[in-house]
Structure formats: structure tokens, C-alpha cells
Design a protein around this motif. Structure first.
Motif, mmCIF file in Angstrom:
data_model
loop_
_atom_site.group_PDB
_atom_site.id
_atom_site.type_symbol
_atom_site.label_atom_id
_atom_site.label_comp_id
_atom_site.label_asym_id
_atom_site.label_seq_id
_atom_site.Cartn_x
_atom_site.Cartn_y
_atom_site.Cartn_z
ATOM 1 N N LEU A 232 35.224 20.645 37.310
ATOM 2 C CA LEU A 232 34.918 19.545 36.391
ATOM 3 C C LEU A 232 34.153 20.070 35.178
ATOM 4 C CD1 LEU A 232 35.187 16.396 36.280
ATOM 5 C CD2 LEU A 232 32.852 16.322 37.113
ATOM 6 N N LEU B 278 40.227 11.146 38.286
ATOM 7 C CA LEU B 278 40.688 11.552 36.963
ATOM 8 C C LEU B 278 42.051 10.969 36.603
ATOM 9 C CD1 LEU B 278 39.660 15.300 37.105
ATOM 10 C CD2 LEU B 278 38.770 13.605 35.498
ATOM 11 N N ASP C 70 37.769 20.244 33.270
ATOM 12 C CA ASP C 70 37.946 18.838 32.889
ATOM 13 C C ASP C 70 37.131 18.452 31.655
ATOM 14 O OD1 ASP C 70 39.614 18.528 35.122
ATOM 15 O OD2 ASP C 70 37.928 18.030 36.411
ATOM 16 N N GLU D 164 38.134 13.526 43.507
ATOM 17 C CA GLU D 164 37.896 13.819 42.090
ATOM 18 C C GLU D 164 39.194 13.731 41.288
ATOM 19 O OE1 GLU D 164 34.865 16.967 40.821
ATOM 20 O OE2 GLU D 164 36.800 17.940 40.479
#
Length: 189
Positions: A140, A82, A144, A78
Motif C-alpha cells: 500500500l 481497493l 498503491d 485490502e
């Protein structure tokens, strides 16, 4: 925390509506002053299709390499998505925007950035969700996504109120993005 096939369908329908409305506006504005040359259109279409094929191959290599790096370095896929993958997949937009800015085609530069973000969210994510629903990790969902919305809001505010973006605004956005990546990496350790 789950994006479903229904969400994907909603994204695709929204994207199609937005694309149709944009195309209708463009055709209305351009119809009186543009002549389309068939030969030029065919050559440009061939270049676009060649670029799409190259991107397909490059995308496959990028994803496979990212997974291998994540496994060998024992870091989050992940986090690499990103950072490394995001940068890699944004390089075509970066090059296009830099060329447009160099030629003082600011409408093309800004349209490329906004269009790319819209297509990524509505079409790419929408199609992905139709193929396979996505479960969002807590980080996330709670870190995020809010930071991405913050960056989008700041950029939108700057565009509306300043009408022009310069070096200071670019540095501000780069500092926020770098801080976001650093904090994201720290939270995933």
C-alpha cells in the motif's frame, strides 16, 4: 508506515480550514443573488439526512459482505477495498456526477469529484485515524499510494492545461486505473 491519531487530527484541522475557506468564498459570491427559502431548505435537509441514513445502512452491508467474500474466496481484504468497496462507495459520486454532466452542470460534476476526494482524505481518514491508527502495508505504501498520487497528478495536469476533459482523457484514466488494479492484484498473490 503508520498513520497516527496526530495525523488524523492534522487531516481534520486541514479539512475544517479548507471547508471554512470554501464556504466563505461561496457565501461571498452568492450573497447578492440568492434567496434562501426556509421550507425548501428543510425539505432538502430531510432528503440529505434520509440519504445519509441509507448510506450508513448500505455501508455496513458493503463492509460485512466484502469481508465475507474475501474470506470465502481467500483473497486480500485490502485488494477488495481497493476495487469492490471503492467502486461501491463511489457509486453515489458517479450517479451525482453523471446527472450533473447530463444537465450540463460541469461545475457541479467536477466539484463533486474533487470535493469527494478531499472529504475522503481529510475528514473520513482523519476521523478514522482518531478512532484507530492505521498501519500501512508495504504494498500500500510503495505501490498503491504512489499510483494514486500519479493519477491525481495526471488529472490535475489535464484540468489545468486542457481546461476540458473528454472521452480520450477518460479512457486514459480508466486504462491507468485498470492497469493499477491488475498489477495490485498480481502483487498480492
Amino acid at each position: 508506515g503508520i498513520l497516527s491519531r496526530g495525523d488524523g487530527l492534522l487531516f481534520l484541522v486541514s479539512g475544517a480550514w479548507l471547508l471554512g475557506a470554501s464556504w466563505k468564498t461561496l457565501v461571498t459570491k452568492q450573497s447578492n443573488r440568492t434567496t434562501i427559502h426556509l421550507r425548501s431548505l428543510l425539505i432538502d435537509s430531510a432528503w440529505v439526512m434520509s440519504g445519509v441514513l441509507a448510506l450508513w445502512i448500505g455501508g455496513h452491508i458493503l463492509v460485512e459482505s466484502t469481508i465475507e467474500i474475501a474470506r470465502s474466496w481467500r483473497i486480500s481484504e485490502e485488494l477488495l477495498g481497493l476495487s469492490l468497496v471503492a467502486i461501491g462507495t463511489s457509486l453515489p459520486e458517479l450517479i451525482t456526477t453523471l446527472v450533473a454532466a447530463h444537465k450540463r452542470q460541469t461545475d457541479v460534476a467536477l466539484g463533486n469529484i474533487l470535493g469527494s476526494n478531499t472529504v475522503n482524505i481529510l475528514f473520513i481518514l482523519g476521523l478514522t485515524l482518531l478512532l484507530h491508527p492505521i498501519t500501512l502495508s508495504p504494498i500500500l505504501l510503495h505501490f498503491d499510494l504512489p499510483v494514486s498520487l500519479l493519477l491525481t497528478s495526471i488529472t490535475t495536469w489535464l484540468l489545468i492545461h486542457k481546461k476540458t476533459l473528454g472521452v480520450r482523457e477518460g479512457l486514459l484514466l480508466l486504462i491507468i486505473w485498470s492497469t493499477f488494479l491488475t498489477l495490485g492484484a498480481w502483487l498480492r498473490i
